[in-house]
Design a protein around this motif. Structure first.
Motif, mmCIF file in Angstrom:
data_model
loop_
_atom_site.group_PDB
_atom_site.id
_atom_site.type_symbol
_atom_site.label_atom_id
_atom_site.label_comp_id
_atom_site.label_asym_id
_atom_site.label_seq_id
_atom_site.Cartn_x
_atom_site.Cartn_y
_atom_site.Cartn_z
ATOM 1 N N THR A 579 0.816 -1.213 0.000
ATOM 2 C CA THR A 579 0.000 0.000 0.000
ATOM 3 C C THR A 579 0.851 1.264 0.000
ATOM 4 O OG1 THR A 579 -0.131 -0.052 2.419
ATOM 5 C CG2 THR A 579 -1.885 -1.167 1.187
ATOM 6 N N ALA A 580 2.091 1.209 0.538
ATOM 7 C CA ALA A 580 2.906 2.427 0.593
ATOM 8 C C ALA A 580 4.361 2.069 0.827
ATOM 9 C CB ALA A 580 2.411 3.359 1.692
ATOM 10 N N ILE A 581 5.239 2.919 0.283
ATOM 11 C CA ILE A 581 6.673 2.883 0.553
ATOM 12 C C ILE A 581 7.030 4.213 1.200
ATOM 13 C CG2 ILE A 581 8.999 2.769 -0.409
ATOM 14 C CD1 ILE A 581 7.629 0.140 -0.585
ATOM 15 N N ARG A 582 7.651 4.157 2.386
ATOM 16 C CA ARG A 582 8.017 5.385 3.082
ATOM 17 C C ARG A 582 9.534 5.523 3.164
ATOM 18 N NH1 ARG A 582 6.306 7.317 9.167
ATOM 19 N NH2 ARG A 582 7.823 5.736 9.802
ATOM 20 N N HIS A 583 10.004 6.752 2.906
ATOM 21 C CA HIS A 583 11.429 7.073 2.973
ATOM 22 C C HIS A 583 11.634 8.100 4.086
ATOM 23 C CE1 HIS A 583 15.198 8.951 0.886
ATOM 24 N NE2 HIS A 583 15.513 8.222 1.942
ATOM 25 N N VAL A 638 23.964 11.599 6.527
ATOM 26 C CA VAL A 638 22.578 11.400 6.124
ATOM 27 C C VAL A 638 22.229 9.938 6.369
ATOM 28 C CG1 VAL A 638 20.894 11.466 4.250
ATOM 29 C CG2 VAL A 638 22.697 13.195 4.351
ATOM 30 N N GLN A 639 21.166 9.728 7.130
ATOM 31 C CA GLN A 639 20.659 8.373 7.367
ATOM 32 C C GLN A 639 19.353 8.202 6.617
ATOM 33 O OE1 GLN A 639 18.560 6.823 11.117
ATOM 34 N NE2 GLN A 639 20.666 6.109 11.435
ATOM 35 N N ASN A 640 19.241 7.128 5.854
ATOM 36 C CA ASN A 640 18.053 6.842 5.063
ATOM 37 C C ASN A 640 17.441 5.515 5.520
ATOM 38 O OD1 ASN A 640 18.234 8.904 2.587
ATOM 39 N ND2 ASN A 640 20.292 8.140 3.065
ATOM 40 N N LEU A 641 16.169 5.547 5.812
ATOM 41 C CA LEU A 641 15.430 4.345 6.178
ATOM 42 C C LEU A 641 14.266 4.170 5.212
ATOM 43 C CD1 LEU A 641 14.552 1.979 7.978
ATOM 44 C CD2 LEU A 641 13.403 3.653 9.469
ATOM 45 N N PHE A 642 14.199 3.010 4.571
ATOM 46 C CA PHE A 642 13.114 2.694 3.649
ATOM 47 C C PHE A 642 12.206 1.655 4.301
ATOM 48 C CE2 PHE A 642 16.398 4.463 1.030
ATOM 49 C CZ PHE A 642 15.725 5.181 0.057
ATOM 50 N N GLN A 643 10.920 1.985 4.352
ATOM 51 C CA GLN A 643 9.933 1.127 4.994
ATOM 52 C C GLN A 643 8.808 0.799 4.026
ATOM 53 O OE1 GLN A 643 9.152 3.923 8.252
ATOM 54 N NE2 GLN A 643 10.033 2.434 9.686
ATOM 55 N N MET A 644 8.141 -0.324 4.297
ATOM 56 C CA MET A 644 7.046 -0.764 3.427
ATOM 57 C C MET A 644 5.845 -1.132 4.289
ATOM 58 S SD MET A 644 7.024 -3.931 0.684
ATOM 59 C CE MET A 644 7.311 -5.160 1.966
ATOM 60 N N LYS A 645 4.667 -0.790 3.769
ATOM 61 C CA LYS A 645 3.420 -1.137 4.438
ATOM 62 C C LYS A 645 2.590 -1.996 3.494
ATOM 63 C CE LYS A 645 1.184 2.040 6.728
ATOM 64 N NZ LYS A 645 0.299 3.208 7.017
ATOM 65 N N THR A 646 2.073 -3.108 4.017
ATOM 66 C CA THR A 646 1.233 -4.004 3.223
ATOM 67 C C THR A 646 -0.112 -4.154 3.898
ATOM 68 O OG1 THR A 646 2.026 -5.990 4.371
ATOM 69 C CG2 THR A 646 3.247 -5.283 2.405
ATOM 70 N N ALA A 647 -1.118 -4.534 3.122
ATOM 71 C CA ALA A 647 -2.466 -4.747 3.634
ATOM 72 C C ALA A 647 -2.944 -6.116 3.193
ATOM 73 C CB ALA A 647 -3.417 -3.664 3.134
ATOM 74 N N THR A 648 -3.392 -6.906 4.139
ATOM 75 C CA THR A 648 -3.933 -8.230 3.855
ATOM 76 C C THR A 648 -5.298 -8.348 4.505
ATOM 77 O OG1 THR A 648 -2.808 -9.139 5.796
ATOM 78 C CG2 THR A 648 -1.669 -9.324 3.678
ATOM 79 N N THR A 649 -6.137 -9.199 3.930
ATOM 80 C CA THR A 649 -7.488 -9.416 4.446
ATOM 81 C C THR A 649 -7.543 -10.758 5.149
ATOM 82 O OG1 THR A 649 -8.426 -8.103 2.638
ATOM 83 C CG2 THR A 649 -9.932 -9.548 3.865
ATOM 84 N N VAL A 650 -7.879 -10.731 6.432
ATOM 85 C CA VAL A 650 -7.985 -11.945 7.245
ATOM 86 C C VAL A 650 -9.383 -12.001 7.844
ATOM 87 C CG1 VAL A 650 -7.055 -13.219 9.210
ATOM 88 C CG2 VAL A 650 -5.520 -11.862 7.751
ATOM 89 N N ASP A 651 -10.132 -13.051 7.498
ATOM 90 C CA ASP A 651 -11.504 -13.230 7.993
ATOM 91 C C ASP A 651 -12.357 -11.997 7.747
ATOM 92 O OD1 ASP A 651 -10.787 -15.732 8.908
ATOM 93 O OD2 ASP A 651 -10.235 -14.989 10.901
ATOM 94 N N GLY A 652 -12.190 -11.428 6.570
ATOM 95 C CA GLY A 652 -13.009 -10.278 6.204
ATOM 96 C C GLY A 652 -12.522 -8.957 6.756
ATOM 97 N N LYS A 655 -5.879 -6.067 7.550
ATOM 98 C CA LYS A 655 -4.798 -5.975 8.537
ATOM 99 C C LYS A 655 -3.565 -5.373 7.885
ATOM 100 C CE LYS A 655 -2.061 -8.759 11.725
ATOM 101 N NZ LYS A 655 -1.772 -10.148 12.206
ATOM 102 N N GLU A 656 -2.966 -4.390 8.565
ATOM 103 C CA GLU A 656 -1.779 -3.720 8.048
ATOM 104 C C GLU A 656 -0.519 -4.278 8.696
ATOM 105 O OE1 GLU A 656 -2.059 0.452 8.561
ATOM 106 O OE2 GLU A 656 -3.407 0.744 6.851
ATOM 107 N N ASN A 657 0.545 -4.391 7.900
ATOM 108 C CA ASN A 657 1.858 -4.833 8.381
ATOM 109 C C ASN A 657 2.916 -3.848 7.916
ATOM 110 O OD1 ASN A 657 1.082 -7.522 9.515
ATOM 111 N ND2 ASN A 657 0.484 -7.885 7.388
ATOM 112 N N LYS A 658 3.872 -3.541 8.790
ATOM 113 C CA LYS A 658 4.950 -2.619 8.463
ATOM 114 C C LYS A 658 6.289 -3.344 8.532
ATOM 115 C CE LYS A 658 2.439 1.355 10.362
ATOM 116 N NZ LYS A 658 2.462 2.460 11.355
ATOM 117 N N TYR A 659 7.175 -3.049 7.578
ATOM 118 C CA TYR A 659 8.482 -3.696 7.502
ATOM 119 C C TYR A 659 9.554 -2.643 7.253
ATOM 120 C CZ TYR A 659 5.430 -7.693 6.505
ATOM 121 O OH TYR A 659 4.437 -8.644 6.552
ATOM 122 N N ASP A 660 10.704 -2.809 7.894
ATOM 123 C CA ASP A 660 11.890 -2.011 7.567
ATOM 124 C C ASP A 660 12.643 -2.727 6.453
ATOM 125 O OD1 ASP A 660 11.233 -0.226 9.520
ATOM 126 O OD2 ASP A 660 12.642 -1.030 11.003
#
Length: 911
Positions: A579-583, A638-652, A655-660
């Motif tokens: 759903t999104a990539i954050r820098h 300069v410190q750069n952190l790239f993160q990712m957010k995913t969305a999955t459907t569980v039992d209707g 649910k969002e998950n975040k990863y570095d």
């Protein structure tokens, strides 16, 4: 073997003592007679309880269950008695009564079950036994071929979670004596058996033909221990003779007589030795000694080793501990072993440690380590870390804290000695005073302001200067140094430092911090240097010094400032469930300044000139070292952190998950005080965990300046490459990746989660199960490796695990002669080959030299109630092998066969 039989005797003792049914039998007899015969009740003098629950109909039916109940106070019991059986009957002539058919008697946490329970009032005994069960085996023509008689419903006695079975149990409830025929029970993974167990009085037991094993094959165990006669005084001692160990029914070991204390838990006793043979030391035994535990607060052990070709060694340890107050130990050894190439001599070591909490704010810590000679551990220790440690350190420290004022004081003593050159350094006293960080200006109390009549808000009157903090430290040190080729030196110095900082938040988005540091050093002497014209050399040996007594001081100070903020960027890639990539960008800049204290203005250094007036050295005029070159530099990163957010459907539900995803960092600095090469290299790093079992790291260093080579030596020159329209040159690069792999076994049709690989078991502590946890951290016994059986072999779907490391580094400081290092390491690879075989392998392979640096193999075989381990290092300076076959049960860890070779064939590492 002695420890084995202690387990047997303790178990038998436990169950026989627990069969205390005097009150139980009396009450049972009274209840039963009232139900069936009033005359027998009157003869016994028992009264019918008002709550008796027993009917004639229940007695008459064989397939029904008769039961009775006696409550508190009816017959002297302090709790309820319950019994039941299919048939409850009595014989007035013989003065007996019977519980027949699934007879059960319960009292407190005690339960007795049997096919038949008989109470003989004349003999005052209780008999619990099974009943014969006849089985006929027929031929094909339905004629009887064989009749087989077996016992059904043999007695079963249970107290708590423990159970004892026996062919027959007899107990005299007046004399409190009893006997168990063919008693059998399981306890702590062991199986115990005694043909006759006789209880005489309250404290003495006699056992005939007792047997113990941890093998679960009841009819024909792979091994067991047997004794014809035993006398047991519970919680005191055991006397047995003889004790024989059987393997597959064959006697292999014999002890004619045994006396052993049976006090349970942690107690004094002999330590069982280990026997073996090596090529260099011959036959030996190790670990024979005595363990002494006179109280809960301290214990001691003394062990001895004997080698018929090399001599003897003795070592001991005393440990003490009182929870929350003090603990410590004293350990030492002495030997007259003869290393190869040398004669026998007395050699020793001693180690002491002590920790004591004097009160809530005062603590004492002491540690000492002493040896007879520099080569002691190299000769006798098998511990690699101990052999490589060439420094002996001893210290003592007293810490005092004043929590309210945030002050603390530390007084210490320290001594260090190099085992290579005998250089010694003694520091006493060493006194340090700390005033921990606290605000320079006290903060005003918060106040409440009323708004909108009823609402109040809390107001703070903090100002920027309320964030300024300071800390202070002072250290007084008296040191003495001496070496083989240097005269003894003694000097006193005192150092004091004051640090102040003031973190702020500018414009609500910029973190800003400033700091000032002031240091003052005081010495009891100074040095004056001169050039020795007789040597007439630029060598350092031509520079001499003269000691001038008197106190003098050196002062230094520095300033630093830093700022940082965070910037955020985000976009939606539209890929799958992403759903999104954050820098997240964190730029930072810092500044630091300190003067150059080597200049003549400060007077801390002296120029040494030769006879021609040429400066050949600059020397610090006081003892010790001093950071003095000065600094005026700016650092940036300069410190750069790239993160990712995913969305999955569980039992209707979504649910969002975040990863570095990964970190990418850059930093460098610029020194204004340098006359050339002001820009430091650009350092960059990348780290990522693309999966749970994968880790990746990369580091690089780029130099902004060009170089030149003179006589195979590389010199950086003041030629800024970006001005020459060139990229900074790569001077260093490294890359590493670690991969953790694991396979799972799958049986036909049904997937199965992976099972854990065999793991190390906790060592058996001589303190026993009753030891206070955490009192003693190290034990007298060695830790053993074990491998447990897992699942069956199923084609190639076998459980396995491994850790793989790949490491590459490139050094291009000298571009004409770059050096590379490239290797792969396979660590802790484990494979379950079959149901009973497992295999472990480790290896280190140099990809640059294309050679195997080292490797080791470990094979394990499950032998039912035994196990086999074979460890082998086939090549290299540490080649060795070790074969061990031992009983699995931890309480029998000393029953084993061992064979060693190579560096493991003796205690030390000499040949």
């Amino acid at each position: 073997m002695i420890l084995l039989y202690i387990k047997l005797t303790r178990k038998i003792s436990f169950f026989v003592i627990s069969i205390s049914f005097t009150m139980l039998i009396s009450s049972l007899a009274g209840q039963e007679v009232k139900t069936n015969q009033d005359s027998l009740q009157q003869r016994l003098g028992l009264k019918q309880p008002a709550s008796t629950l027993l009917s004639d109909s229940l007695q008459a039916a064989d397939d029904s269950l008769s039961h009775g109940l006696i409550k508190t106070g009816d017959s002297g019991f302090d709790t309820t008695l319950f019994y039941e059986a299919h048939i409850i009957d009595s014989d007035i002539d013989s003065n007996r009564f019977y519980l027949i058919g699934d007879a059960v008697v319960k009292y407190r946490n005690i339960t007795l079950k049997a096919a038949k329970i008989t109470v003989d009032q004349d003999l005052e005994i209780l008999i619990a036994e099974g009943i014969p069960d006849t089985t006929f085996i027929f031929n094909e023509d339905s004629t009887a071929k064989e009749m087989k008689v077996s016992q059904k419903g043999i007695p079963e006695f249970k107290e708590g979670g423990e159970m004892l079975n026996g062919f027959q149990m007899i107990y005299n409830y007046r004399t409190r004596k009893g006997r168990v025929i063919r008693g059998r029970t399981d306890y702590e993974s062991g199986k115990y058996f005694g043909e006759h167990i006789k209880k005489v009085g309250d404290k003495i037991l006699y056992v005939t033909n007792g047997r113990f094993t941890t093998c679960d094959l009841e009819e024909e165990p792979h091994f067991y221990f047997r004794s014809r006669r035993m006398k047991i005084i519970p919680k005191e001692e055991i006397i047995a003779k003889p004790i024989v160990m059987y393997l597959s029914g064959i006697p292999v070991a014999y002890i004619p007589f045994m006396f052993y204390p049976n006090k349970g838990g942690r107690h004094s006793g002999l330590l069982i030795p280990r026997y073996g043979e090596s090529a260099s030391e011959g036959r030996y035994f190790q670990g024979l000694g005595y363990y002494w535990a006179p109280s809960d607060y301290f214990d001691a052990a003394l062990k001895g080793n004997y080698y018929d070709r090399a001599g003897w060694m003795a070592d001991g340890r005393l440990r003490y501990s009182k929870k929350y107050e003090l603990d410590g130990n004293i350990a030492g050894s002495i030997t007259k072993k003869e290393p190869v190439g040398g004669g026998k001599q007395n050699r020793w070591d001693l180690r002491i440690s002590h920790n004591q909490k004097i009160n809530e704010t005062t603590k004492l810590i002491m540690f000492g380590n002493f040896v007879s000679d520099a080569g002691y551990y190299r000769s006798f220790s098998s511990n690699i870390d101990q052999r490589l440690n060439r420094q002996l350190n001893s210290s003592a420290k007293l810490d005092k804290l004043w929590p309210d004022s945030k002050n603390s004081l530390s007084i210490s003593f320290s001594h260090s000695k190099s085992l290579d050159n005998n250089t010694e350094m003694l520091s006493f006293p060493d006194i340090s005073f700390f005033h921990n960080t606290r605000p320079l200006f006290s903060r005003p109390e918060r106040t409440n302001r009323t708004i909108r009549r009823r609402d109040t808000i809390e107001e703070s009157h903090d100002r920027w200067y309320h964030s300024i903090t300071y800390s202070f430290r002072s250290n007084l040190k008296n040191q003495t140094k001496k070496g083989q080729r240097e005269p003894q030196q003694r000097y006193i110095n005192n150092s004091a430092s004051l640090n102040m900082s003031g973190p702020q938040k500018l414009f609500g988005i910029i973190g800003w911090n400033q700091g000032v540091s002031y240091n003052d050093y005081m010495f009891d002497r100074s040095y004056r240097y001169y050039y020795d014209a007789e040597r007439d050399s630029t060598d350092q040996d031509s520079i001499k010094r003269v000691v001038e007594k008197g106190f003098s001081s050196v002062r230094s100070f520095s300033y630093s400032a830093s700022a940082n903020t965070k910037l955020y960027g985000m976009f939606a890639p539209g890929l799958g469930n992403i759903t999104a990539i954050r820098h997240v960008v964190t730029p930072s800049i810092s500044y630091s300044y300190s003067p150059d204290f080597t200049t003549a203005t400060w007077g801390y250094f002296q120029e040494v000139r030769d006879t021609l007036g040429k400066v050949i050295a600059e020397k610090f005029k006081f003892p010790g070292g001093f950071a003095s070159t000065g600094q005026n530099s700016v650092g940036f990163g300069v410190q750069n952190l790239f993160q990712m957010k995913t969305a999955t459907t569980v039992d209707g539900e979504e649910k969002e998950n975040k990863y570095d995803l990964f970190y990418l960092n850059f930093n460098s600095s610029y020194n204004f005080k340098a006359d050339s090469l002001r820009m430091s290299p650009l350092y960059s790093s990348l780290s990522a965990n693309p999966a749970q079992n994968i880790s990746v790291n990369m580091n690089a260093q780029h130099d902004f300046y060009d170089y030149q080579i003179n006589k195979d030596r590389v010199f950086r020159i003041n030629k800024f490459l970006p001005f020459e329209k060139k990229w900074p040159r790569l001077s260093n690069f490294s890359f590493s990746i670690s991969l953790r792999l694991q396979g799972k076994e799958k049986k036909k049709g049904t997937p199965k989660s992976g099972e854990k690989a065999a793991s190390e078991n906790d060592q058996l502590s001589p303190l026993g199960a009753s030891a206070v946890p955490g009192v003693f951290g190290d034990e007298f016994y060695e830790e053993t490796d074990r491998f447990e059986a897992q699942s069956d072999f199923n084609e190639l779907n076998i459980p396995w695990s491994a850790s793989l490391f790949l490491d590459y580094s490139l050094d291009r400081y000298n571009p004409m002669k770059p050096t590379e290092r490239f290797y792969i390491k396979l660590s802790n690879m484990q494979v379950k080959l079959t149901k009973n075989w497992s295999f472990r392998y480790q290896a280190h392979y140099d990809l640059q030299k294309k050679q195997l640096v080292n490797q080791s193999f470990n094979f394990a075989r499950d032998l039912h109630c035994w196990e086999m381990n074979f460890y082998w290092v086939p090549s290299g300076p540490y080649r060795e092998y070790y074969l061990k076959i031992n009983v699995k049960a931890t309480q029998l860890q000393d029953i084993k066969f061992e064979r060693r070779g190579g560096r493991l064939s003796h205690r030390g590492y000499y040949y």
